[in-house]
Design an enzyme around this catalytic site. Sequence first.
Site, mmCIF file in Angstrom:
data_model
loop_
_atom_site.group_PDB
_atom_site.id
_atom_site.type_symbol
_atom_site.label_atom_id
_atom_site.label_comp_id
_atom_site.label_asym_id
_atom_site.label_seq_id
_atom_site.Cartn_x
_atom_site.Cartn_y
_atom_site.Cartn_z
ATOM 1 N N CYS A 60 0.831 -1.206 0.000
ATOM 2 C CA CYS A 60 0.000 0.000 0.000
ATOM 3 C C CYS A 60 0.864 1.255 0.000
ATOM 4 O O CYS A 60 2.017 1.248 0.453
ATOM 5 C CB CYS A 60 -0.885 0.035 1.243
ATOM 6 S SG CYS A 60 -2.164 -1.220 1.290
ATOM 7 N N GLU A 62 0.670 3.858 1.909
ATOM 8 C CA GLU A 62 1.062 4.298 3.253
ATOM 9 C C GLU A 62 2.349 3.621 3.689
ATOM 10 O O GLU A 62 3.265 4.249 4.234
ATOM 11 C CB GLU A 62 -0.026 3.959 4.280
ATOM 12 C CG GLU A 62 -1.345 4.655 4.062
ATOM 13 C CD GLU A 62 -2.303 3.870 3.186
ATOM 14 O OE1 GLU A 62 -1.864 3.348 2.136
ATOM 15 O OE2 GLU A 62 -3.479 3.782 3.533
ATOM 16 N N CYS A 96 -1.818 -1.469 7.305
ATOM 17 C CA CYS A 96 -1.179 -0.144 7.370
ATOM 18 C C CYS A 96 -1.438 0.520 8.719
ATOM 19 O O CYS A 96 -0.559 1.212 9.252
ATOM 20 C CB CYS A 96 -1.666 0.740 6.228
ATOM 21 S SG CYS A 96 -0.989 0.232 4.626
HETATM 22 N N1 THU Z 1 -4.431 0.694 -1.173
HETATM 23 C C1 THU Z 1 -3.533 1.603 -0.669
HETATM 24 O O1 THU Z 1 -2.449 1.784 -1.219
HETATM 25 N N2 THU Z 1 -3.873 2.283 0.443
HETATM 26 C C2 THU Z 1 -5.080 2.204 1.075
HETATM 27 O O2 THU Z 1 -5.307 2.888 2.069
HETATM 28 C C3 THU Z 1 -6.105 1.282 0.572
HETATM 29 C C4 THU Z 1 -5.689 0.396 -0.543
HETATM 30 C C5 THU Z 1 -4.076 -0.012 -2.409
HETATM 31 C C6 THU Z 1 -3.778 -1.463 -2.259
HETATM 32 C C7 THU Z 1 -4.067 -1.943 -3.668
HETATM 33 O O3 THU Z 1 -2.912 -1.724 -4.475
HETATM 34 C C8 THU Z 1 -5.172 -1.048 -4.163
HETATM 35 O O4 THU Z 1 -5.152 0.098 -3.310
HETATM 36 C C9 THU Z 1 -6.556 -1.676 -4.117
HETATM 37 O O5 THU Z 1 -6.782 -2.257 -2.894
#
Ligand code: THU
Length: 142
Positions: A60, A62, A96
Amino acid sequence: MADNLTKSEVNRLIDAARLAREQAYAPYSNFPVGAAVLINDSEIYSGCNVENISYGLSNCAERTALFKAVSEGNRQIRAVAIFADTDRFCSPCGACRQVIAEFGRDVFVIQANNRGEYIINTIDELLPGGFTAEIMGKGAGV
Ligand code: THU
Protein backbone atom coordinates in the site's frame (compact mmCIF):
# COMPACT_ATOMS: atom_id res chain seq x y z
CA MET A 1 -0.51 14.22 22.64
CA ALA A 2 1.24 15.66 19.60
CA ASP A 3 0.63 19.28 18.68
CA ASN A 4 -2.20 19.74 16.26
CA LEU A 5 -1.28 20.00 12.61
CA THR A 6 -1.36 23.42 11.00
CA LYS A 7 -3.51 24.01 7.95
CA SER A 8 -0.38 24.50 5.89
CA GLU A 9 1.10 21.18 7.05
CA VAL A 10 -2.14 19.41 6.16
CA ASN A 11 -2.21 21.01 2.70
CA ARG A 12 1.46 20.21 2.04
CA LEU A 13 0.93 16.58 2.99
CA ILE A 14 -2.19 16.17 0.87
CA ASP A 15 -0.44 17.78 -2.12
CA ALA A 16 2.51 15.40 -1.71
CA ALA A 17 0.17 12.39 -1.48
CA ARG A 18 -1.71 13.52 -4.59
CA LEU A 19 1.56 13.87 -6.50
CA ALA A 20 2.88 10.49 -5.30
CA ARG A 21 -0.29 8.80 -6.54
CA GLU A 22 0.82 9.57 -10.09
CA GLN A 23 3.67 7.06 -9.65
CA ALA A 24 1.38 4.25 -8.47
CA TYR A 25 1.94 0.85 -10.04
CA ALA A 26 -1.58 -0.55 -9.85
CA PRO A 27 -2.25 -2.54 -13.05
CA TYR A 28 -4.38 -5.16 -11.26
CA SER A 29 -6.71 -3.06 -9.13
CA ASN A 30 -6.54 0.09 -11.28
CA PHE A 31 -6.82 1.94 -7.98
CA PRO A 32 -3.80 4.23 -7.65
CA VAL A 33 -3.20 5.62 -4.17
CA GLY A 34 -0.69 8.17 -2.86
CA ALA A 35 0.51 8.77 0.68
CA ALA A 36 2.81 11.21 2.42
CA VAL A 37 4.46 11.13 5.83
CA LEU A 38 5.38 14.19 7.87
CA ILE A 39 8.55 13.92 9.96
CA ASN A 40 8.48 16.25 12.97
CA ASP A 41 7.33 19.54 11.47
CA SER A 42 9.33 19.69 8.28
CA GLU A 43 10.42 16.79 6.13
CA ILE A 44 7.97 14.88 3.94
CA TYR A 45 8.36 11.39 2.45
CA SER A 46 5.81 10.19 -0.07
CA GLY A 47 4.91 6.86 -1.63
CA CYS A 48 2.42 5.02 -3.80
CA ASN A 49 0.95 1.56 -3.96
CA VAL A 50 3.12 -0.98 -5.75
CA GLU A 51 1.24 -4.08 -6.87
CA ASN A 52 2.45 -7.50 -7.91
CA ILE A 53 1.04 -10.30 -10.06
CA SER A 54 1.28 -12.41 -6.90
CA TYR A 55 -1.43 -10.16 -5.48
CA GLY A 56 -0.64 -10.65 -1.79
CA LEU A 57 2.79 -9.11 -2.28
CA SER A 58 1.31 -5.74 -3.21
CA ASN A 59 2.31 -2.85 -0.99
CA CYS A 60 0.00 0.00 0.00
CA ALA A 61 0.94 3.64 -0.50
CA GLU A 62 1.06 4.30 3.25
CA ARG A 63 3.60 1.58 3.92
CA THR A 64 5.72 2.61 0.94
CA ALA A 65 5.91 6.17 2.29
CA LEU A 66 6.55 5.04 5.87
CA PHE A 67 9.25 2.57 4.90
CA LYS A 68 10.97 5.22 2.80
CA ALA A 69 11.01 7.62 5.77
CA VAL A 70 12.22 5.04 8.29
CA SER A 71 14.84 3.62 5.96
CA GLU A 72 16.25 7.12 5.58
CA GLY A 73 16.63 7.38 9.36
CA ASN A 74 13.35 9.14 10.23
CA ARG A 75 11.20 7.58 12.94
CA GLN A 76 9.56 10.68 14.35
CA ILE A 77 6.39 10.23 12.33
CA ARG A 78 3.89 12.98 13.06
CA ALA A 79 1.26 12.47 10.36
CA VAL A 80 0.34 10.34 7.36
CA ALA A 81 -1.88 11.60 4.53
CA ILE A 82 -3.66 9.32 2.07
CA PHE A 83 -5.13 10.39 -1.25
CA ALA A 84 -7.16 8.48 -3.83
CA ASP A 85 -8.97 10.10 -6.74
CA THR A 86 -12.43 9.30 -5.39
CA ASP A 87 -15.15 11.25 -3.69
CA ARG A 88 -14.92 8.89 -0.75
CA PHE A 89 -12.09 9.00 1.74
CA CYS A 90 -9.44 6.31 1.32
CA SER A 91 -9.37 4.57 4.66
CA PRO A 92 -6.08 2.83 5.53
CA CYS A 93 -6.24 -0.98 5.62
CA GLY A 94 -5.67 -2.93 8.82
CA ALA A 95 -2.07 -3.79 7.95
CA CYS A 96 -1.18 -0.14 7.37
CA ARG A 97 -2.90 0.89 10.61
CA GLN A 98 -0.75 -1.57 12.53
CA VAL A 99 2.42 -0.31 10.81
CA ILE A 100 1.53 3.34 11.46
CA ALA A 101 0.76 2.57 15.14
CA GLU A 102 4.31 1.24 15.54
CA PHE A 103 5.50 4.85 15.41
CA GLY A 104 3.19 6.29 18.06
CA ARG A 105 -0.42 6.16 19.12
CA ASP A 106 -0.84 9.88 18.45
CA VAL A 107 0.26 9.88 14.80
CA PHE A 108 -2.30 11.86 12.80
CA VAL A 109 -3.93 10.15 9.81
CA ILE A 110 -5.40 12.43 7.14
CA GLN A 111 -7.79 10.92 4.62
CA ALA A 112 -8.29 13.21 1.62
CA ASN A 113 -10.68 12.93 -1.32
CA ASN A 114 -10.91 14.51 -4.77
CA ARG A 115 -13.41 17.12 -3.59
CA GLY A 116 -10.79 18.93 -1.58
CA GLU A 117 -12.20 17.52 1.67
CA TYR A 118 -10.33 15.67 4.38
CA ILE A 119 -10.78 14.08 7.79
CA ILE A 120 -8.15 13.74 10.50
CA ASN A 121 -7.95 11.06 13.19
CA THR A 122 -5.19 9.78 15.38
CA ILE A 123 -4.06 6.23 14.67
CA ASP A 124 -5.28 5.36 18.18
CA GLU A 125 -8.78 6.25 17.06
CA LEU A 126 -8.44 4.15 13.90
CA LEU A 127 -6.89 1.13 15.61
CA PRO A 128 -8.40 0.87 19.09
CA GLY A 129 -7.12 -2.09 21.05
CA GLY A 130 -4.31 -2.80 18.61
CA PHE A 131 -1.35 -5.03 19.39
CA THR A 132 1.33 -2.96 21.10
CA ALA A 133 4.83 -3.33 22.49
CA GLU A 134 3.39 -2.99 26.02
CA ILE A 135 1.49 -6.25 25.56
CA MET A 136 4.85 -7.98 25.09
CA GLY A 137 6.19 -6.20 28.14
CA LYS A 138 8.51 -4.06 26.03
CA GLY A 139 8.85 -0.32 25.76
CA ALA A 140 7.95 1.25 22.47
CA GLY A 141 10.67 0.64 19.89
CA VAL A 142 10.69 4.21 18.63
N1 THU B 1 -4.43 0.69 -1.17
C1 THU B 1 -3.53 1.60 -0.67
O1 THU B 1 -2.45 1.78 -1.22
N2 THU B 1 -3.87 2.28 0.44
C2 THU B 1 -5.08 2.20 1.07
O2 THU B 1 -5.31 2.89 2.07
C3 THU B 1 -6.10 1.28 0.57
C4 THU B 1 -5.69 0.40 -0.54
C5 THU B 1 -4.08 -0.01 -2.41
C6 THU B 1 -3.78 -1.46 -2.26
C7 THU B 1 -4.07 -1.94 -3.67
O3 THU B 1 -2.91 -1.72 -4.47
C8 THU B 1 -5.17 -1.05 -4.16
O4 THU B 1 -5.15 0.10 -3.31
C9 THU B 1 -6.56 -1.68 -4.12
O5 THU B 1 -6.78 -2.26 -2.89
